[in-house]
Design a protein around this motif. Structure first.
Motif, short mmCIF file in Angstrom:
data_model
loop_
_atom_site.label_atom_id
_atom_site.label_comp_id
_atom_site.label_asym_id
_atom_site.label_seq_id
_atom_site.Cartn_x
_atom_site.Cartn_y
_atom_site.Cartn_z
N ILE A 115 0.82 -1.22 0.00
CA ILE A 115 0.00 0.00 0.00
C ILE A 115 0.86 1.27 0.00
CG2 ILE A 115 -1.79 1.29 1.21
CD1 ILE A 115 -2.74 -1.35 -0.03
N ILE A 116 1.79 1.39 0.94
CA ILE A 116 2.58 2.63 1.04
C ILE A 116 3.46 2.85 -0.19
CG2 ILE A 116 4.38 3.81 2.37
CD1 ILE A 116 3.18 2.57 4.90
N PRO A 117 4.21 1.85 -0.69
CA PRO A 117 5.00 2.09 -1.91
C PRO A 117 4.15 2.48 -3.11
CG PRO A 117 5.77 0.12 -0.79
CD PRO A 117 4.49 0.52 -0.12
N ASN A 118 2.97 1.85 -3.24
CA ASN A 118 2.08 2.24 -4.35
C ASN A 118 1.55 3.65 -4.16
OD1 ASN A 118 2.48 -0.41 -5.18
ND2 ASN A 118 0.36 -0.67 -5.82
N HIS A 119 1.22 3.99 -2.91
CA HIS A 119 0.76 5.35 -2.62
C HIS A 119 1.83 6.37 -2.99
CE1 HIS A 119 0.02 8.78 0.27
NE2 HIS A 119 -1.17 8.65 -0.26
N THR B 22 1.31 9.37 -5.69
CA THR B 22 1.20 10.75 -5.19
C THR B 22 2.53 11.46 -5.01
OG1 THR B 22 1.30 10.08 -2.86
CG2 THR B 22 -0.87 10.05 -3.91
N GLY B 23 3.62 10.72 -4.92
CA GLY B 23 4.91 11.31 -4.59
C GLY B 23 5.09 11.58 -3.12
N ASP B 24 4.09 11.23 -2.32
CA ASP B 24 4.12 11.47 -0.88
C ASP B 24 4.81 10.30 -0.18
OD1 ASP B 24 3.71 12.00 1.78
OD2 ASP B 24 1.51 12.03 1.67
N SER B 25 5.90 10.56 0.49
CA SER B 25 6.66 9.49 1.15
C SER B 25 6.66 9.66 2.67
CB SER B 25 8.10 9.46 0.64
OG SER B 25 8.73 10.72 0.87
N ASP B 26 5.70 10.41 3.20
CA ASP B 26 5.70 10.74 4.64
C ASP B 26 4.98 9.71 5.50
OD1 ASP B 26 7.11 13.03 4.18
OD2 ASP B 26 5.33 14.31 4.05
N PHE B 27 4.12 8.88 4.92
CA PHE B 27 3.29 7.97 5.73
C PHE B 27 4.10 6.75 6.14
CE2 PHE B 27 0.25 4.70 6.71
CZ PHE B 27 -0.76 5.37 7.38
#
Length: 440
Positions: free
Chosen positions: A236-240, A244-249
């Motif tokens: 989930i997180i790598p696909n997110h 989105t380019g968002d790597s904060d989660f």
């Protein structure tokens, strides 16, 4: 870019990065149980790469991908910075999607609904509505104006053993942190859909839960379930990030959070626990095992015992694909614990606890979850109703024990009986010379 496109890009990236050296295959504890221990490692990895590229792979690669128990030994074995566990999981997804075709969505829905029904029934046979609402708050609920210190993501199946979650929240509160809970089937990580080959629905579920957790605005985002943690970390997180380019989660496993705040926790561990304790370890997240051992060694008068036995699987249920191997590992662990004279075998994760707890009546030691030991040292207790029910020999006895809650929640007795029967048969009674009726 949508979730499916992100998945395809990542599969292409893994296929390009893998050198097919085979070291990950050699490190895997599941090759023998899967019947492919003699296979040529490079040939198997060639098949894995072929699966990632949308092709048929080979029989050995399909068997290996299907048998993956997420033990994680392959990660350290790779010299090239590839995460073989994620790669093999993606290969299994690609293989399932190719094999089942149009049936994947129906299979995914069936798998999710079966889980949701089981969680709904079993949790309600243990808890009243007020506690269930605290552990499974509905999405869109009103929130306080001030963000809490901690969000606690429970996952779904942990709600079958709710005493564990209750104790987790008691610990968070006692340490002085405010919290909000996200969990239950309305906050699914998407793993059931992913295992069925349905990337679209898996992504929709996982990303929805990610938003639920993120919107709380907590400084620390905690998770309990290692299966959910793995699904977020690897899918989930790598696909997110791709989308989105968002790597904060990021999610932090609960026990690693406790270890990080060990000074605060140790102030609460004041009551002696005079037990000789061994740990039911799982190698998938070694940092969690390290943290649990550190915490146990902080409990006054608790004697911790290391067991030198093979370890495999993210949780016990991840070994179901190889039932004989699973039984053998359990028997080795029980024998080692009995030989070591332990009073207590402590499980870490909920699925392990579900599958092992009822053996307590057949072995010479108690089987509890590690949270119960932490709670005992703090003077906090939550009854393990799940174990009480599972140790009953007849489903009708369970139904009688839960009759009040069955009525209060308006549950269908036939549905509840079917769910209890299926869950009671999750692990077979153990036979062996180290099994004792008397308890130390």
């Amino acid at each position: 870019m949508d979730f499916g496109e992100a998945l395809n890009i990542r599969m292409d990236e893994f296929a390009a990065a893998c050198t097919q050296c085979g070291k990950c295959f050699e490190a895997c504890p599941m090759t023998g149980p899967a019947g492919i221990g003699d296979a040529e490692p490079k040939m198997v990895l060639s098949g894995i790469v072929d699966l990632l590229r949308g092709n048929a792979g080979n029989a050995e690669a399909e068997s290996w991908a299907s048998a993956c128990s997420s033990s994680g030994y392959c990660i350290e074995a790779c010299d090239y910075g590839v995460n073989p566990r994620t790669m093999v999981r993606l290969a299994h997804f690609a293989s399932t999607r190719l094999r089942d075709g149009d049936a994947v969505k129906g299979n995914a829905m069936k798998s999710f609904r079966a889980m949701a029904k089981s969680v709904r029934v079993i949790s309600r046979l243990q808890l009243d509505s007020e506690v269930i609402d605290k552990l499974q708050p509905p999405p869109g609920r009103s929130r306080p104006q001030t963000s809490p210190d901690v969000s606690f993501y429970t996952g779904c199946n942990a709600h079958k053993t709710p005493h564990i979650l209750i104790l987790c929240l008691e610990v968070i509160r006692a340490m002085g942190f405010t919290y909000e809970v996200v969990g239950g089937p309305t906050a699914c990580c998407g793993v059931f859909q992913f295992l069925s080959g349905d990337g679209e629905t898996s992504g929709r579920a996982g990303l929805s839960t990610l938003r639920q957790i993120d919107e709380i605005g907590a400084r620390e985002k905690l998770s309990w379930c290692p299966s959910c943690q793995s699904q977020f970390d690897e899918i989930i997180i790598p696909n997110h990030e791709k989308m989105t380019g968002d790597s904060d989660f990021a999610l932090t496993p609960f026990f690693i959070f406790l270890e990080r705040h060990i000074d605060q926790l140790e102030k609460l561990l004041v009551l002696p626990v005079r037990k000789r304790v061994a740990l039911n370890e799982r190698p998938g997240y070694p940092g969690v095992v390290r943290a649990v051992k550190r915490i146990l060694q902080s409990i006054p008068e608790l004697e911790f015992v290391e067991l030198n036995v093979p370890r495999a699987g993210l949780m016990s249920n991840y070994l179901t694909v190889a039932p004989k191997f699973k039984d053998e590992l359990r028997e080795q662990e029980f024998k080692a614990a009995a030989d070591a004279g332990v009073t207590t075998l402590a499980t870490i994760f909920h699925a392990c606890h579900r599958e092992l707890c009822h053996f307590e009546e057949r072995v010479a030691f108690e089987i509890v979850n590690v949270m119960e030991l932490i709670g005992q040292s703090m003077g906090v207790k939550a009854e393990d109703v799940y174990k009480r029910l599972k140790m009953m020999s007849e489903v009708e006895a369970m139904m009688d024990d839960c009759s009040d809650l069955l009525s209060r929640h308006g549950l269908d007795p036939n549905e509840a009986r079917d769910v209890l029967l299926a869950d009671q048969l999750a692990a077979k009674p153990l036979q062996g010379r180290f099994v004792e009726n008397d308890r130390r």
